[in-house]
Design an enzyme around this catalytic site. Sequence first.
Site, PDB file in Angstrom:
ATOM      1  N   PRO A 272       0.825  -1.211   0.000  1.00  0.00           N
ATOM      2  CA  PRO A 272       0.000   0.000   0.000  1.00  0.00           C
ATOM      3  C   PRO A 272       0.864   1.269   0.000  1.00  0.00           C
ATOM      4  CG  PRO A 272       0.063  -0.965   2.205  1.00  0.00           C
ATOM      5  CD  PRO A 272       0.836  -1.890   1.302  1.00  0.00           C
ATOM      6  N   GLY A 273       0.464   2.231  -0.782  1.00  0.00           N
ATOM      7  CA  GLY A 273       1.100   3.546  -0.758  1.00  0.00           C
ATOM      8  C   GLY A 273       0.066   4.540  -0.253  1.00  0.00           C
ATOM      9  N   ARG A 274      -0.969   4.733  -1.085  1.00  0.00           N
ATOM     10  CA  ARG A 274      -2.025   5.712  -0.770  1.00  0.00           C
ATOM     11  C   ARG A 274      -2.621   5.493   0.624  1.00  0.00           C
ATOM     12  NH1 ARG A 274      -4.846   8.133  -4.849  1.00  0.00           N
ATOM     13  NH2 ARG A 274      -4.192   6.461  -6.242  1.00  0.00           N
ATOM     14  N   CYS A 341      -0.496  29.161 -15.625  1.00  0.00           N
ATOM     15  CA  CYS A 341      -1.110  29.757 -16.813  1.00  0.00           C
ATOM     16  C   CYS A 341      -1.743  28.722 -17.727  1.00  0.00           C
ATOM     17  CB  CYS A 341      -0.063  30.573 -17.560  1.00  0.00           C
ATOM     18  SG  CYS A 341       0.467  31.947 -16.558  1.00  0.00           S
ATOM     19  N   TYR A 370       0.889  10.902  -3.586  1.00  0.00           N
ATOM     20  CA  TYR A 370       1.094  11.429  -4.934  1.00  0.00           C
ATOM     21  C   TYR A 370       0.813  12.930  -4.983  1.00  0.00           C
ATOM     22  CZ  TYR A 370       0.674   6.419  -5.402  1.00  0.00           C
ATOM     23  OH  TYR A 370       0.830   5.075  -5.208  1.00  0.00           O
TER      24      TYR A 370
HETATM   25  N1  LLP Z   1       2.785  -1.428  -6.105  1.00  0.00           N
HETATM   26  C1  LLP Z   1       3.014  -1.112  -7.384  1.00  0.00           C
HETATM   27  C2  LLP Z   1       3.756  -2.048  -8.227  1.00  0.00           C
HETATM   28  C3  LLP Z   1       2.542   0.100  -7.894  1.00  0.00           C
HETATM   29  O1  LLP Z   1       2.754   0.410  -9.179  1.00  0.00           O
HETATM   30  C4  LLP Z   1       1.819   0.999  -7.057  1.00  0.00           C
HETATM   31  C5  LLP Z   1       1.320   2.276  -7.569  1.00  0.00           C
HETATM   32  C6  LLP Z   1       1.620   0.616  -5.717  1.00  0.00           C
HETATM   33  C7  LLP Z   1       2.108  -0.598  -5.273  1.00  0.00           C
HETATM   34  C8  LLP Z   1       0.897   1.493  -4.744  1.00  0.00           C
HETATM   35  O2  LLP Z   1      -0.426   1.736  -5.094  1.00  0.00           O
HETATM   36  P1  LLP Z   1      -1.387   2.464  -4.023  1.00  0.00           P
HETATM   37  O3  LLP Z   1      -1.506   1.579  -2.810  1.00  0.00           O
HETATM   38  O4  LLP Z   1      -0.766   3.752  -3.661  1.00  0.00           O
HETATM   39  O5  LLP Z   1      -2.661   2.626  -4.739  1.00  0.00           O
HETATM   40  N2  LLP Z   1      -0.343   8.901  -9.242  1.00  0.00           N
HETATM   41  C9  LLP Z   1      -1.566   8.150  -9.113  1.00  0.00           C
HETATM   42  C10 LLP Z   1      -1.336   6.766  -8.547  1.00  0.00           C
HETATM   43  C11 LLP Z   1      -0.312   5.947  -9.310  1.00  0.00           C
HETATM   44  C12 LLP Z   1       0.007   4.637  -8.661  1.00  0.00           C
HETATM   45  C13 LLP Z   1       1.152   3.964  -9.319  1.00  0.00           C
HETATM   46  N3  LLP Z   1       1.485   2.686  -8.753  1.00  0.00           N
HETATM   47  C14 LLP Z   1      -2.551   8.969  -8.278  1.00  0.00           C
HETATM   48  O6  LLP Z   1      -2.222  10.072  -7.872  1.00  0.00           O
HETATM   49  O7  LLP Z   1      -3.668   8.518  -8.045  1.00  0.00           O
END
Ligand code: LLP
Length: 418
Positions: A272-274, A341, A370
């Site tokens: 998890p990131g988000r 702009c 992000y």
């Molecule tokens: N693992 C892999 C291989 C990934 O590519 C990603 C995210 C994650 C884990 C984490 O995903 P999360 O748990 O954060 O959903 N910039 C975009 C999101 C791009 C995510 C890219 N990969 C936004 O602002 O919504």
Amino acid sequence: MREFDSKDGVMLFGGMPVTEIAGEFGTPVYAIDEARLRENYRRVHGAFSRHMDTQVHYACKANTSLAVLKILESEGSCIDAVSVGEVMTCLKAGFTPDRVIFTGNNVSNEELRAVAGLGVMINIDSKSELERLAMIKTGIPLSFRVTPGVGSGHGEKVKTGGEGAKFGIPLKEAVGTCLRAKELGFDPKGVHMHIGSGGQSVEPFVDAVGVIVDVANRLKDNGIALDFIDIGGGIGVPYRPNEPEMDVEGLAADLTEMIIEGTDVRKLKIEPGRYIVCDACVLLTRCVDVKDAGVRKYVGVDAGFNTLVRPAMYDSYHHVEIGNKLGRACTAKYDVVGPICESGDHLARCRALPDPEEGDIVVIYDAGAYGFSMSSNYNSRPLCREVLVFDGRAELIRESERIEDLWRHQRIPERLLR
Ligand code: LLP
């Protein structure tokens, strides 16, 4: 969406009035709540590890600030990194290489060599990458990213696991690629999937894990016993008021049951990131201009899509409040716009707000994932600061860039100066 306490109409963030944070550090500023960050980590780790030996690999692309990484390191997190820069940043923050998995996509030989040299586990994305790695280094443990044929996310741009995706080893090549790795002298340890980012439904996870379970069993039939299954990241969070939260406890119970009952694999990795950083951070920006353009009213603030690109890039919703007027009656609907702009420079559209005035502190919610990590210098604007709030106090964890930083890596050829 997270609710915040207030005192005399001023929002409190990590125990501190947002007006004080903005006053002390200036705007725009990303403010990160350390307690919430730790809570989020513990909640998601707890949900899965209750059922199965689980390692959280924080997807650091969401926010790679050293202080954030250090906090998660102290919680016991591991890392999902996608570039040599991310790997080295995590090592700098104190992660040992054995806690980092590198999941690249279209990785050059140069980057492969650098990452292999740092001693982190590599999650192979293609047959080409495997063969090229074999020329650089063999005899190391590997993970294999498989395209499960299922994608999910908050929009098309962030779905990654569907059939034909640019990510991962196509399903029909998965077993063959792992067997080939063994032949080349590697030690296949795990299989990986990532269906996408910010999806709120459980079904795509279940469908994709079903595919991965099948891959693990086919590998077992071919003499490869895996240590772990990595189900990637992508757990969505509610950005809108009254939007339900994803049932992470239920998700964890369902997915771990599928793996425990369906395979001999006893270790799980999640990325998890988000989920970990999103609601632990707000972007504080100042109202600098108010405009009634007839058909539309604008609140002009000092952050634009250079600071937070998600609304412009994905049409993402971020909740907005005036941090010094919480609880006041809304007077009209406004678009919240920045100084860039381009007419796409919106942070929010058509929001009811209480009599916005120049000097107000406009709070952009759920900015931790992000947010800063996708910010840019567009329109020659320096990157903004980040502060960490803990126990009612804020500390600077990233200085804002200065104008001179914009020129730091540039050269004017001598002949143009003559
Ligand atoms: N693992 C892999 C291989 C990934 O590519 C990603 C995210 C994650 C884990 C984490 O995903 P999360 O748990 O954060 O959903 N910039 C975009 C999101 C791009 C995510 C890219 N990969 C936004 O602002 O919504």
